[in-house]
Scaffold this active site. Structure first.
Site, PDB file in Angstrom:
ATOM      1  CG  ASP A   1      50.520  54.843 -22.783  1.00 54.56           C
ATOM      2  OD1 ASP A   1      51.401  55.713 -22.932  1.00 54.56           O
ATOM      3  OD2 ASP A   1      50.635  53.696 -23.239  1.00 54.56           O
TER       4      ASP A   1
HETATM    5  C1  BGC Z   1      53.665  53.918 -24.621  1.00 55.36           C
HETATM    6  C2  BGC Z   1      54.106  53.699 -23.188  1.00 55.36           C
HETATM    7  C3  BGC Z   1      55.195  54.664 -22.811  1.00 55.36           C
HETATM    8  C4  BGC Z   1      54.740  56.079 -23.094  1.00 55.36           C
HETATM    9  C5  BGC Z   1      55.772  57.120 -22.715  1.00 55.36           C
HETATM   10  C6  BGC Z   1      53.420  55.378 -24.939  1.00 55.36           C
HETATM   11  O1  BGC Z   1      53.234  55.577 -26.285  1.00 55.36           O
HETATM   12  O2  BGC Z   1      52.508  53.175 -24.877  1.00 55.36           O
HETATM   13  O3  BGC Z   1      54.530  52.375 -23.024  1.00 55.36           O
HETATM   14  O4  BGC Z   1      55.547  54.510 -21.480  1.00 55.36           O
HETATM   15  O5  BGC Z   1      54.456  56.199 -24.469  1.00 55.36           O
HETATM   16  O6  BGC Z   1      56.868  57.088 -23.538  1.00 55.36           O
END
Ligand code: BGC
Length: 755
Positions: free
Chosen positions: A305
């Site tokens: 993430d």
């Molecule tokens: C979130 C994810 C997301 C990623 C990309 C992160 O902050 O936790 O769920 O896919 O950002 O946008």
């Protein structure tokens, strides 16, 4: 090289690499995508490999103007650092045409590199394609769970896939499979609620639909299970704060959704940003390699993430240097790093490999998985936005589906004296912060990350006020509200009390405005004080008050609930929320949503439906006890209809299951009211005695049926021992011999299981 030449060249590259010279037809079938990836891998330098493992955000290669790339920055990323993947938007959703331009320029740049490896672009299509303007937004997962309609989940996922692919994007960071057992969590709305079985079945349905017909299909996208594992179980309820999760609980409530998703064929997975029992999941070889790869057999790409590798050093303090963080994560099993703001991962991983801190075998394993995914997605055949896909954007039938999904999500929690549905002659005072807000109907990941900027929503998006006017005409509708959730007019109690004189009912629209992730952290689930005051003021007028709740998690309403005559839980239901709310209020849709969580009574009463026996017991003194420990304001599975359903006796095909045998469970259901409607027949099991304390009940199957007034149907479920399993003290999923009760509505039957 122009675009066509690039495509031809990619095709040639693929065929030359692997193919025995024996004809095109055979070429296509004989060589798997994995073999193609392997062959390409053999030609790559270390830099090219590490580049494939690097993912940056669009902002790194774009100008501050949305949708406009910076050619020098793009060259630096793709040619210089050889990045294999890009994600995200700079600020807000783009038009489909803007996406085509951006993605074509990105792939053009990739076509100029030595191996011409196409870029894998990923976006968060959480409840519809978040980041393309005018896309179709569906209810958040919490609302989809309320529909108890797995077919709808699949249909909505298909539209999401089509609108992503139509925008040129082939990788979706969805579905969220985190189990919503902590209602404080700011991402509760993204979950399918507190039940494991609903999460498992809806998650698998979404994945199959995203990836239907193979990833080369112009209507498919690669799915990304997230956030592995236990992300939703933070102790404080705050996003990205520590999780303490005994393995038995992890395996019972959080892992099964991922196991089912892997079985459903998911092609990628994103890791939980948090720590479990002190170990950040990004550094957990146990969870990423031993459990995910070896035990679950997951073959796809594991992506981090946001910024989560460097945070092993900067936030978690388990890596004493940034390079150690990189080595730790890659050795634990990470294939791709969502870096995403710079190229530090590339530089540090190269150093770590040079120093022997990360073996080449691990790099090759990761890169092979990434390349395989790119082959599967057809990016090597043609990486550009496809003509065949573009026509699938924004088709009129998607709006009907979005409306249907929102209608089926609507959950009627209370309807004193059959106040609802309202007659069209009613004079309605529409009040409260959500009355003229679009964002409070959609929530997170709606054209922007936080979902709050209403200028990006489609022009035809409606507020509750507008749809009520459309139903009964402006002359019967009063309001004391102004546009936007936070407009001070919306909580003005004096205005409300004065206006109520001329109304028959007050429609009070309370809840939460949109938020996503950490900005949505809250210290208290209680509804904000000014909203509570508004509810009290409304009730003090003596006019019947109907409360409509638009919210991503259950805000406490216990203090005001007794004074509300009707309560409609509307969640965040996407583009057609307001229409669906008004359809239910005025009887154009007979509500059939069911709560996918236990609506808590207070911060101290947050027991979940699948509780253990002693959670039921309230011991006052020795034998002086009650059995009302599960005492939510509204229980899991609750949801009223405008008609009534009666259940006959449960009929079992046998009074025992032996070994792998099957048990047919049937029950007649009759619509005894005067309105047609849908209802969900929910089958719960309860084992009377077991080697560890049995749950009071577990949802094991559900079926939604439609019955005309007076109509009956017999619903049949087939169970086997696997449907009755639980995780025992040895951490094994087992079914123990014993007596089981099956509970459907107010009916109960028992049988024995013997191995
Ligand atoms: C979130 C994810 C997301 C990623 C990309 C992160 O902050 O936790 O769920 O896919 O950002 O946008």
């Amino acid at each position: 090289m122009n675009r066509t030449a690039f495509v031809i060249c990619l095709g040639l590259l693929a065929s030359q690499l692997i193919v025995p010279r024996s004809g095109i037809a055979q070429r296509k079938t004989a060589v798997s995508d994995g073999q193609k990836a392997e062959a390409l891998l053999g030609r790559m330098t270390l830099d090219e490999k590490i580049g494939q493992m690097t993912q940056v955000t669009l902002g790194v290669v774009a100008t501050p103007v949305d949708g406009v790339l910076d050619p020098a920055a793009l060259k630096k990323a793709i040619d210089g650092y050889k990045v294999g993947s890009i994600l995200n938007v700079t600020n807000h959703a783009l038009t489909a045409d803007q996406w085509h331009k951006v993605l074509s320029e990105i792939q053009d740049e990739a076509s100029k590199t030595r191996l011409k490896i196409p870029i894998l672009y990923g976006l968060d299509g959480i409840h519809g394609q978040t980041y393309t303007l005018n896309s179709t937004l569906f209810p958040q997962n919490i609302g989809m769970a309320a529909t108890r309609n797995t077919g709808l989940v699949a249909d909505a996922a298909k539209v999401t896939a089509k609108e992503l692919r139509a925008s040129g994007v082939r990788w979706n960071f969805a579905p969220v499979l985190d189990c919503g057992r902590q209602p404080l969590w700011s991402r509760f709305a993204e979950t399918y609620g507190e039940d494991v079985f609903i999460g498992k079945s809806m998650g698998a349905a979404a994945i199959k639909s995203y990836e239907e017909d193979g990833l080369r299909s112009p209507t498919a996208v690669g799915s990304c299970l997230k956030h592995y594992l236990g992300y939703s179980a933070s102790r404080t309820g705050k996003d990205r704060t520590p999780i303490y999760l005994p393995e038995i609980e992890m395996r019972e409530y959080y892992l099964p959704q991922f196991r089912a998703a892997v079985e459903a064929g998911a092609s990628s997975l994103m890791v939980n940003s948090g720590e479990i029992n002190g170990v950040p999941v990004h550094a957990s070889k146990y969870l990423l390699t031993d459990v995910l790869r070896k035990e679950l057999g997951f073959q796809g790409v594991i992506v981090t993430d946001w910024e989560d590798i460097i945070r092993l050093h900067t936030r978690h303090y388990v890596a004493s240097t940034p390079r150690e963080a990189v080595a730790m994560a890659v050795n634990a099993g990470i294939d791709m790093s969502m870096v995403p703001m710079d190229f530090s991962f590339f530089i540090l991983l190269k150093e770590a490999v040079g120093k022997g801190e990360v073996p080449m075998s691990r790099i090759d394993d990761a890169v092979k998985r990434i390349l395989t995914l790119k082959y599967k997605l057809g990016l090597f055949d043609d990486p550009y936005p496809e003509k065949a896909a573009a026509a699938n954007f924004g088709r009129p039938e998607y709006q009907a589906l979005a409306l249907n999904a929102a209608q089926e999500a609507m959950t009627l929690l209370k309807n004193d004296g059959h106040l609802l549905p309202l007659s069209r002659n009613t004079r309605v005072l529409v009040a409260g912060p959500a009355a003229q807000s679009i964002s409070a109907l959609n929530g997170c990941w709606s054209y922007t990350w936080q979902g709050q900027q209403e200028q990006w929503y489609p022009e035809d998006s409606k507020t509750i006020l507008q749809t009520v006017i459309a139903k009964i005409g402006a002359s019967r509708v009063l309001t004391t509200t102004g546009k936007g959730f936070d407009n001070p007019m919306n909580t003005d109690t004096t205005g409300l009390v004065a206006a109520a004189t001329n109304a028959d009912v007050i429609l009070l629209c309370l809840g939460e405005n949109a938020y996503a992730e950490s900005p949505g952290n809250t210290r208290d689930l209680a509804l904000p004080e000014e909203q509570v005051n508004l509810a009290k003021a409304a009730a003090s007028t003596g006019k019947p008050v109907i409360l409509v709740l638009t919210e991503g998690r259950p805000r406490l309403i216990t203090g005001i609930e007794p004074r509300m005559k009707g309560i409609l839980m509307a969640y965040w239901c996407g583009r057609k929320s307001a229409e669906a709310i008004s359809d239910v209020l005025f009887g154009d849709y007979n509500p059939d949503g069911r709560l996918p969580f236990s609506y808590p009574r207070s911060m101290g009463e947050m027991v979940l439906y699948d509780r253990k026996p002693t959670e039921d017991i309230r011991e006052i003194f020795n034998a002086n006890m009650t059995m009302d420990g599960y005492n939510p304001l509204f229980p899991f599975g609750w949801g009223l209809s405008y008609t009534t359903f009666e259940y006959g006796r449960i009929l079992l095909s046998s009074d025992r299951i032996k070994g792998d045998g099957k048990l047919a469970v049937s029950i007649p259901v009759k619509n005894t009211g005067s309105m047609a409607g849908k209802t969900t027949v929910e089958l719960y099991s309860h084992e009377q005695y077991a080697s560890i304390t049995p749950n009071m009940r577990r949802l094991r199957a559900f079926k939604k049926i439609f019955l005309k007034a007076g109509e009956s149907k017999t619903v049949v479920f087939t169970l086997d021992r696997k449907d009755l399993a639980f995780v025992n003290a040895a951490l094994k999923t087992v079914t123990e011999p014993g007596t089981f009760d099956l509970i459907i509505a107010d009916q109960k039957a028992s049988f024995a299981y013997t191995p």
